[in-house]
Design a protein around this motif. Structure first.
Motif, PDB file in Angstrom:
ATOM      1  N   LEU A   1      46.193  21.287  13.725  1.00 45.07           N
ATOM      2  CA  LEU A   1      46.660  21.971  15.006  1.00 45.07           C
ATOM      3  C   LEU A   1      47.166  23.181  14.311  1.00 45.07           C
ATOM      4  CD1 LEU A   1      47.271  18.653  16.782  1.00 45.07           C
ATOM      5  CD2 LEU A   1      45.020  20.225  16.879  1.00 45.07           C
TER       6      LEU A   1
ATOM      7  N   LEU B   1      50.778  22.347  21.451  1.00 45.18           N
ATOM      8  CA  LEU B   1      49.585  21.956  20.259  1.00 45.18           C
ATOM      9  C   LEU B   1      48.327  22.470  20.923  1.00 45.18           C
ATOM     10  CD1 LEU B   1      51.166  18.911  18.444  1.00 45.18           C
ATOM     11  CD2 LEU B   1      51.601  21.686  17.485  1.00 45.18           C
ATOM     12  N   ARG B   2      47.336  23.744  19.559  1.00 46.99           N
ATOM     13  CA  ARG B   2      46.386  23.387  20.126  1.00 46.99           C
ATOM     14  C   ARG B   2      45.421  23.628  19.063  1.00 46.99           C
ATOM     15  NH1 ARG B   2      46.693  30.105  21.722  1.00 46.99           N
ATOM     16  NH2 ARG B   2      47.082  31.057  18.737  1.00 46.99           N
ATOM     17  N   LEU B   3      44.084  23.709  18.597  1.00 47.17           N
ATOM     18  CA  LEU B   3      42.615  23.070  17.747  1.00 47.17           C
ATOM     19  C   LEU B   3      43.155  24.551  16.635  1.00 47.17           C
ATOM     20  CD1 LEU B   3      39.960  21.517  18.848  1.00 47.17           C
ATOM     21  CD2 LEU B   3      41.689  20.519  17.374  1.00 47.17           C
ATOM     22  N   LYS B   4      43.139  24.178  14.704  1.00 48.37           N
ATOM     23  CA  LYS B   4      43.276  25.747  13.829  1.00 48.37           C
ATOM     24  C   LYS B   4      41.698  26.033  14.409  1.00 48.37           C
ATOM     25  CE  LYS B   4      47.307  24.910  11.040  1.00 48.37           C
ATOM     26  NZ  LYS B   4      47.256  24.478   9.776  1.00 48.37           N
TER      27      LYS B   4
ATOM     28  N   LEU C   1      40.592  15.990  21.542  1.00 48.20           N
ATOM     29  CA  LEU C   1      42.156  15.496  21.054  1.00 48.20           C
ATOM     30  C   LEU C   1      42.642  14.856  21.611  1.00 48.20           C
ATOM     31  CD1 LEU C   1      42.470  19.874  22.646  1.00 48.20           C
ATOM     32  CD2 LEU C   1      43.507  18.679  20.682  1.00 48.20           C
TER      33      LEU C   1
ATOM     34  N   THR D   1      46.977  16.058  27.243  1.00 47.86           N
ATOM     35  CA  THR D   1      45.786  17.271  26.947  1.00 47.86           C
ATOM     36  C   THR D   1      45.975  18.086  27.823  1.00 47.86           C
ATOM     37  OG1 THR D   1      44.314  15.852  28.285  1.00 47.86           O
ATOM     38  CG2 THR D   1      44.464  15.413  25.617  1.00 47.86           C
TER      39      THR D   1
ATOM     40  N   GLY E   1      44.514  22.312  24.927  1.00 46.12           N
ATOM     41  CA  GLY E   1      45.181  21.202  23.714  1.00 46.12           C
ATOM     42  C   GLY E   1      46.220  20.255  23.935  1.00 46.12           C
TER      43      GLY E   1
ATOM     44  N   ALA F   1      47.431  13.050  13.336  1.00 48.25           N
ATOM     45  CA  ALA F   1      46.442  14.658  12.636  1.00 48.25           C
ATOM     46  C   ALA F   1      45.994  14.494  11.593  1.00 48.25           C
ATOM     47  CB  ALA F   1      47.568  15.922  12.939  1.00 48.25           C
TER      48      ALA F   1
END
Length: 487
Positions: free
Chosen positions: A396, A409-412, A425, A442, A456, A481
């Motif tokens: 993240l 927070l978002r996904l890489k 998520l 979320t 996110g 995570a």
């Protein structure tokens, strides 16, 4: 008779007759007539005849209904076979989700399924949920006015506490006047159509929340989006809009942004927006739902945060269900801006007015903010602590501003599917709640929400959270995570 010999001779006879007909058509007297100096040959006669036949055939009904009426049995059979179109879209499996049910107040700690958890899912920014002064104010208001108002503001629904609340908000923000709405989202999708009409131009950030999207849709204006929180994109969009449209200078033109974006947690660079507004002659509508009572030294929002005079903003809206721990919303600005809404804003004119006790709670909340500026300082420190603590979390990345109380927070790396991203998520949020008693949510959107920003984890920080609460959140999210994502 020999059939094998008869068939070719019959076919030959048919061809001969057709040839004779064409010869006669060419030889008829009017086939060589001259009309307006044009020689009418036999081929024109044939073509004209064919045209008449084609027009005749096209004019005929392709389907002739039966002359007899349908029998009762036939009518019943047709009714049994008819399937009406569904009033609602089909409910898919991803729509079926059991939401957590709170068994206590949505404060910094709450009870879910009989278990006490740390609550990061409620926008109780200053921790005023359950504050003694707000409770006393609500109690007094309930004893004096009852629960509801039972009428819109323009039809016997205006109570003195509504006027007091509007005056208090205007005084706090330093604006001439303000107007109350009974529902937070209705503020945005009532105020926007009140000012923006068909043919007007609205330049809007692509990341705005659904309340603003709905207001844009209801306005029927020409909507032009720019890249999320990108000032170069905004400038190029304004440049293109003003150059390509020769009538642009004669139209009403607006820029619509959020102070703190609900779909990313980023803070809008108001100083740059004001410069572009003045350069291209646009009006600015600013939604301060997540910044009112939060940003600035004294909680007066984004204008104080950037030290921009509040009169540089044409229209300011905000929901009161966040920092003020109440409900409803308000719009503030000049007397003309407010008076116009009292006559033409649907959410104000036709909706029952805000319950009096919620207006009293909002007044009390503003009093608490002014008397306790350390709450804002504490919230800012907590926001920084959580944001820095989540740096380096596996799989993240932090999308929000470090000063924002809405940590995002978002996904890489996206899976390539919005559905799959959201499922990942949600699995993370569910495990953090079940295994570590930390409640996060979320950014799941409804099917009517047109925002295209990445989904996110949305974390609401409160001034009431302790340092141990923040550390627990960081450790829990990092632990889960690490087990879900691999770099």
């Amino acid at each position: 008779m020999d059939v094998a010999n008869y068939v070719p001779s019959a076919f030959t006879s048919l061809l001969e007759r057709a040839s004779e007909f064409i010869t006669i058509a060419y030889d008829v007297p009017f086939a060589r007539a001259v009309v307006f100096g044009v020689h009418i040959g036999g081929h024109l006669f044939v073509e004209g005849l064919l045209l008449v036949v084609i027009i005749f055939l096209l004019s005929q009904k392709s389907y002739k209904p039966p002359k007899r009426p349908l029998t009762t049995k036939e009518i019943d059979d047709l009714c049994d076979e008819w399937v009406p179109e569904s009033l609602i879209p089909p409910v898919t499996e991803e729509m079926k989700r059991e939401v957590p049910v709170l068994l206590s107040a949505a404060g910094p700690h709450t009870i879910i399924n009989g278990k006490k958890v740390v609550n990061f899912a409620s926008a109780n920014y200053l921790g005023l949920m359950g504050h003694e002064k707000l409770l006393d104010s609500c109690t007094s208001s309930l004893e004096k006015y009852g629960v509801g108002s039972c009428g819109p503001r323009q039809f016997y629904g205006t109570i003195d506490v509504h006027l007091d609340c509007e005056t208090r908000i205007a005084e706090f923000l330093g604006t001439p006047d303000s107007i109350l709405y009974s529902y937070g989202l209705s503020t945005m999708f009532s105020a926007i159509p009140a000012f923006c009409k068909k043919g007007d131009i609205i330049v809007v950030d692509e990341g705005v929340h659904w309340g603003i999207q709905n207001g844009l849709y209801l306005s029927r204006s020409t909507i032009v989006y720019f890249k999320h929180n990108d000032m170069q994109s905004l400038q190029s969009t304004l440049e293109k809009v003003t150059q390509d449209n020769k009538r642009a200078k004669k139209l009403r033109r607006y820029i619509v942004v959020e102070a703190v974006y609900q779909n990313s947690g980023q803070i809008a660079p108001l100083d740059e927006i004001i410069q572009l507004k003045e350069k291209y002659k646009f009006r600015v509508l600013l939604d301060e739902s997540n910044s009112f009572g939060v940003l600035g030294k004294s909680g007066r929002g984004l204008t104080e945060h950037y030290d921009v005079p509040v009169d540089k903003i044409d229209i300011i809206t905000a929901a009161m269900g966040h920092a003020l721990a109440s409900e409803g919303g308000f719009c503030t600005g000049s007397h003309r801006v407010v008076d116009h809404q009292r006559l033409s804003s649907s959410g104000y004119v036709f909706s029952a007015s805000l319950p009096p006790y919620l207006a009293s709670a909002a007044i009390a909340a503003i009093d608490v903010i002014e008397e306790n500026p350390q709450l804002i300082t504490k919230l800012r420190d907590n926001s920084k602590l959580l944001s820095t603590g989540l740096l380096g979390i596996q799989g993240l990345e932090l999308a929000s501003d470090i000063m924002s109380p809405l940590v995002f927070l978002r996904l890489k790396k996206s899976t390539g599917s919005l559905k799959s991203d959201l499922q990942l998520l949600e699995d993370l949020a569910d495990r953090v709640l079940k295994e570590h008693s930390v409640f996060v949510t979320t950014s799941k959107r409804s099917f009517v929400d047109k925002c295209n920003l990445p989904v996110g984890i949305r974390i609401y920080v409160s001034a009431a959270h302790t340092e141990s609460d923040l550390q627990k959140a960081c450790e829990s999210l990092k632990t889960v995570a690490a087990s879900l994502f691999t770099d």
